[in-house]
Enzyme design. Structure first.
Site, PDB file in Angstrom:
ATOM      1  N   HIS A  59     -12.212 -10.996  -4.650  1.00 44.14           N
ATOM      2  CA  HIS A  59     -12.669  -9.825  -5.409  1.00 44.14           C
ATOM      3  C   HIS A  59     -13.444 -10.354  -6.614  1.00 44.14           C
ATOM      4  O   HIS A  59     -12.867 -10.988  -7.499  1.00 44.14           O
ATOM      5  CB  HIS A  59     -11.472  -8.988  -5.852  1.00 44.14           C
ATOM      6  CG  HIS A  59     -11.835  -7.722  -6.571  1.00 44.14           C
ATOM      7  ND1 HIS A  59     -12.434  -6.659  -5.932  1.00 44.14           N
ATOM      8  CD2 HIS A  59     -11.674  -7.346  -7.870  1.00 44.14           C
ATOM      9  CE1 HIS A  59     -12.616  -5.673  -6.801  1.00 44.14           C
ATOM     10  NE2 HIS A  59     -12.178  -6.072  -7.987  1.00 44.14           N
ATOM     11  N   PHE A 113     -13.183 -14.248 -23.237  1.00 43.55           N
ATOM     12  CA  PHE A 113     -12.430 -13.434 -22.275  1.00 43.55           C
ATOM     13  C   PHE A 113     -11.075 -14.069 -21.982  1.00 43.55           C
ATOM     14  O   PHE A 113     -10.042 -13.399 -21.951  1.00 43.55           O
ATOM     15  CB  PHE A 113     -13.206 -13.294 -20.963  1.00 43.55           C
ATOM     16  CG  PHE A 113     -14.414 -12.410 -21.032  1.00 43.55           C
ATOM     17  CD1 PHE A 113     -14.640 -11.568 -22.104  1.00 43.55           C
ATOM     18  CD2 PHE A 113     -15.337 -12.417 -19.992  1.00 43.55           C
ATOM     19  CE1 PHE A 113     -15.753 -10.751 -22.152  1.00 43.55           C
ATOM     20  CE2 PHE A 113     -16.457 -11.601 -20.031  1.00 43.55           C
ATOM     21  CZ  PHE A 113     -16.668 -10.767 -21.122  1.00 43.55           C
TER      22      PHE A 113
END
Length: 272
Positions: free
Chosen positions: A253, A203
């Site tokens: 978040h 990622f």
């Protein structure tokens, strides 16, 4: 202080089950909202709509859809906004997105700031945009990347959600750089728990997130011991989040990857 989570639309029945299990496990944490990703060029459009609807109706949790503008028409984006406004959606994460393979024309909206301005003119939504503490991987320079973020805020963004990172100083530098340019909107910390280092390495290579040397060496030392990787990742992210919150970060978040365990562990470690 309210914190939030992110999910992606499942591709099949097994993925749907995993997502619903994750939502049920995370609900007791009382997240402020759940954002839902949207593929570039609208590639997951219908699945995004269905996931947003399910989260709102089945779990009474506010759903905040991502909206990517790359390859989109003005009428197509307007149609989506009208649909969301009818449903009572109150917030949107406005993104440019990457050009899908084989597509050369970005469409009506060349930059995310164009989309933000269109949504602001349309009215009725609180707008979040993406920020890159370690610079967008396709940016020509750090200064250009920062300027694009400033332009998104000037176009009408209400808050920034950062790409994940493992270097707290990168977030603090971005916040200070924006403040020096007169940007005062909240800069929400994007948190990616490390549950599998090989996966995170892939990622990070794609999105430009730096893996500090100490983190890489420590994880490589664990080899195939995924449990030790997981435990170290929880400890690392808990400490990083604690540091950032103490330095004035407004909220966190969590990029859950449709899993609940690591997010729950960090959330509870912080006493949120």
């Amino acid at each position: 202080m309210a914190h939030s989570v992110e999910f992606f639309p499942p591709k099949n029945a097994a993925g749907e089950q995993r997502l619903q299990e994750a939502i049920r496990a995370l609900l007791p944490l009382k997240p402020e909202y759940a954002s839902v990703t949207f593929g570039a060029g609208g590639s997951t459009r219908e699945r995004t709509f269905a996931t947003v609807d399910m989260i709102r109706k089945d779990y009474a949790l506010e759903a905040v859809p991502h909206l990517s503008c790359i390859g989109s028409t003005e009428s197509g984006i307007q149609e989506i906004l009208e649909d969301y406004r009818t449903q009572g959606i109150q917030r949107i994460v406005a993104l440019r997105g990457d050009l899908p393979e084989g597509m050369s024309n970005p469409g009506h909206f060349e930059y995310a700031a164009d989309l933000v301005g269109f949504i602001r003119q349309f009215g009725g939504f609180k707008i979040y945009v993406a920020g890159y503490p370690e610079v967008h991987p396709k940016a020509v320079s750090a200064e250009e990347d920062l300027q694009h973020l400033v332009e998104k805020v000037q176009a009408g963004a209400d808050a920034v959600i950062t790409q994940y990172f493992y270097n707290p100083d990168a977030y603090l530098q971005l916040r200070d750089d924006l403040q020096r340019r007169g940007v005062e909107v909240p800069i929400v910390v994007g948190v990616m728990p490390i549950t599998n280092f090989e996966q995170i390495s892939r990622f990070s290579a794609m999105c430009g997130a730096e893996l500090p040397q100490y983190l890489r060496r420590r994880m490589e030392a664990y080899g195939e011991d995924l449990q030790s990787q997981y435990q170290f990742g929880i400890e690392l992210l808990s400490r990083q989040c604690e540091t950032l919150l103490s330095q004035g970060a407004p909220s966190l978040h969590f990029y859950t990857l449709n899993q609940s365990e690591a997010t729950t562990a960090i959330w509870q470690n912080l006493g949120l």
